[in-house]
Design a protein around this motif. Structure first.
Motif, PDB file in Angstrom:
ATOM      1  N   VAL A 124       1.531   7.040   9.755  1.00  0.00           N
ATOM      2  CA  VAL A 124       1.000   6.367   8.567  1.00  0.00           C
ATOM      3  C   VAL A 124       1.726   5.042   8.334  1.00  0.00           C
ATOM      4  O   VAL A 124       1.104   4.028   8.022  1.00  0.00           O
ATOM      5  N   ARG A 125       3.031   5.020   8.530  1.00  0.00           N
ATOM      6  CA  ARG A 125       3.770   3.752   8.404  1.00  0.00           C
ATOM      7  C   ARG A 125       3.299   2.747   9.450  1.00  0.00           C
ATOM      8  O   ARG A 125       3.141   1.560   9.149  1.00  0.00           O
TER       9      ARG A 125
ATOM     10  N   VAL B 234       5.397   5.658   1.960  1.00  0.00           N
ATOM     11  CA  VAL B 234       4.759   6.935   2.250  1.00  0.00           C
ATOM     12  C   VAL B 234       5.386   7.974   1.339  1.00  0.00           C
ATOM     13  O   VAL B 234       6.607   8.113   1.292  1.00  0.00           O
ATOM     14  N   VAL B 235       4.530   8.678   0.592  1.00  0.00           N
ATOM     15  CA  VAL B 235       4.999   9.723  -0.317  1.00  0.00           C
ATOM     16  C   VAL B 235       4.471  11.065   0.188  1.00  0.00           C
ATOM     17  O   VAL B 235       3.486  11.110   0.925  1.00  0.00           O
ATOM     18  N   PRO B 236       5.116  12.156  -0.210  1.00  0.00           N
ATOM     19  CA  PRO B 236       4.667  13.470   0.256  1.00  0.00           C
ATOM     20  C   PRO B 236       3.301  13.842  -0.304  1.00  0.00           C
ATOM     21  O   PRO B 236       2.950  13.479  -1.426  1.00  0.00           O
ATOM     22  N   ARG B 237       2.564  14.598   0.478  1.00  0.00           N
ATOM     23  CA  ARG B 237       1.292  15.148   0.006  1.00  0.00           C
ATOM     24  C   ARG B 237       1.565  16.273  -0.964  1.00  0.00           C
ATOM     25  O   ARG B 237       2.619  16.876  -0.960  1.00  0.00           O
TER      26      ARG B 237
ATOM     27  N   MET C 122       0.838  -1.160   0.000  1.00  0.00           N
ATOM     28  CA  MET C 122       0.000   0.000   0.000  1.00  0.00           C
ATOM     29  C   MET C 122       0.892   1.235   0.000  1.00  0.00           C
ATOM     30  O   MET C 122       1.904   1.280   0.691  1.00  0.00           O
ATOM     31  N   ILE C 123       0.486   2.222  -0.744  1.00  0.00           N
ATOM     32  CA  ILE C 123       1.176   3.507  -0.808  1.00  0.00           C
ATOM     33  C   ILE C 123       0.227   4.557  -0.243  1.00  0.00           C
ATOM     34  O   ILE C 123      -0.945   4.597  -0.619  1.00  0.00           O
ATOM     35  N   ALA C 124       0.709   5.391   0.645  1.00  0.00           N
ATOM     36  CA  ALA C 124      -0.110   6.454   1.228  1.00  0.00           C
ATOM     37  C   ALA C 124       0.656   7.755   1.167  1.00  0.00           C
ATOM     38  O   ALA C 124       1.883   7.768   1.052  1.00  0.00           O
ATOM     39  N   ASP C 125      -0.085   8.843   1.262  1.00  0.00           N
ATOM     40  CA  ASP C 125       0.571  10.133   1.379  1.00  0.00           C
ATOM     41  C   ASP C 125       0.406  10.636   2.804  1.00  0.00           C
ATOM     42  O   ASP C 125      -0.514  10.242   3.516  1.00  0.00           O
ATOM     43  N   ALA C 126       1.343  11.494   3.217  1.00  0.00           N
ATOM     44  CA  ALA C 126       1.284  12.035   4.568  1.00  0.00           C
ATOM     45  C   ALA C 126       2.129  13.294   4.647  1.00  0.00           C
ATOM     46  O   ALA C 126       3.105  13.448   3.908  1.00  0.00           O
ATOM     47  N   ALA C 127       1.727  14.154   5.554  1.00  0.00           N
ATOM     48  CA  ALA C 127       2.564  15.300   5.896  1.00  0.00           C
ATOM     49  C   ALA C 127       3.784  14.750   6.650  1.00  0.00           C
ATOM     50  O   ALA C 127       3.703  13.683   7.271  1.00  0.00           O
ATOM     51  N   PRO C 128       4.913  15.448   6.605  1.00  0.00           N
ATOM     52  CA  PRO C 128       6.103  14.945   7.297  1.00  0.00           C
ATOM     53  C   PRO C 128       5.849  14.593   8.766  1.00  0.00           C
ATOM     54  O   PRO C 128       6.347  13.571   9.253  1.00  0.00           O
ATOM     55  N   ALA C 129       5.052  15.368   9.461  1.00  0.00           N
ATOM     56  CA  ALA C 129       4.782  15.111  10.874  1.00  0.00           C
ATOM     57  C   ALA C 129       3.975  13.831  11.099  1.00  0.00           C
ATOM     58  O   ALA C 129       3.998  13.276  12.194  1.00  0.00           O
TER      59      ALA C 129
END
Length: 139
Positions: free
Chosen positions: A13-14, A21-24, A1-8
């Motif tokens: 998310v992991r 996890v990729v950047p939003r 699964m690939i998700a996006d998230a803010a750095p914080a």
């Protein structure tokens, strides 16, 4: 699964099971394509970012829209609307959800709480911005 998230929120998310996890933001689709060059087989969009993220989907696959966006077919992609309000009267499912929370099988992520039924205090309680998770009003 690939998700996006803010750095914080990346560690959270992991921890919830995302493999990548990729950047939003505007670079989401290209970041996904770096991981999966042909594109992903399915994408669920709960943030109404269709135009920004649809390029991450492989031609002829499926895009699930959780906010009801109506779309014409793009590159043979099937657009499926997933509407929460169709479950508003599913009391048995809500009861099951309540039991899983009470038994600690499921831990809800709540961003804040405010005892303000009118809702004005909820924004003040979280500093006027949307927290990660959901704000719960208690009456």
């Amino acid at each position: 699964m690939i998700a996006d998230a803010a750095p914080a929120d990346e560690a959270l998310v992991r921890s919830l099971g995302s493999d990548h996890v990729v950047p939003r933001g505007a670079s989401f689709a290209s970041a996904v394509r770096e991981l999966v060059p042909d594109g992903v087989d399915a994408l669920a969009d709960a943030a109404v970012q269709r135009d920004e993220v649809v390029d991450a989907v492989r031609d002829g696959r499926v895009f699930f829209d959780l906010r009801g966006c109506r779309s014409n077919e793009v590159r043979g992609i099937e657009f499926v609307q997933v509407m929460v309000f169709s479950e508003y009267r599913s009391f048995d499912k809500l009861e099951q959800l309540r039991h899983t929370v009470e038994s600690a099988t499921l831990t809800p992520r709540i961003g804040g709480a405010a005892a303000d039924c009118a809702g004005g205090g909820s924004a003040r309680a979280v500093g006027g911005r949307g927290p990660p998770g959901r704000c719960v009003l208690t009456c």
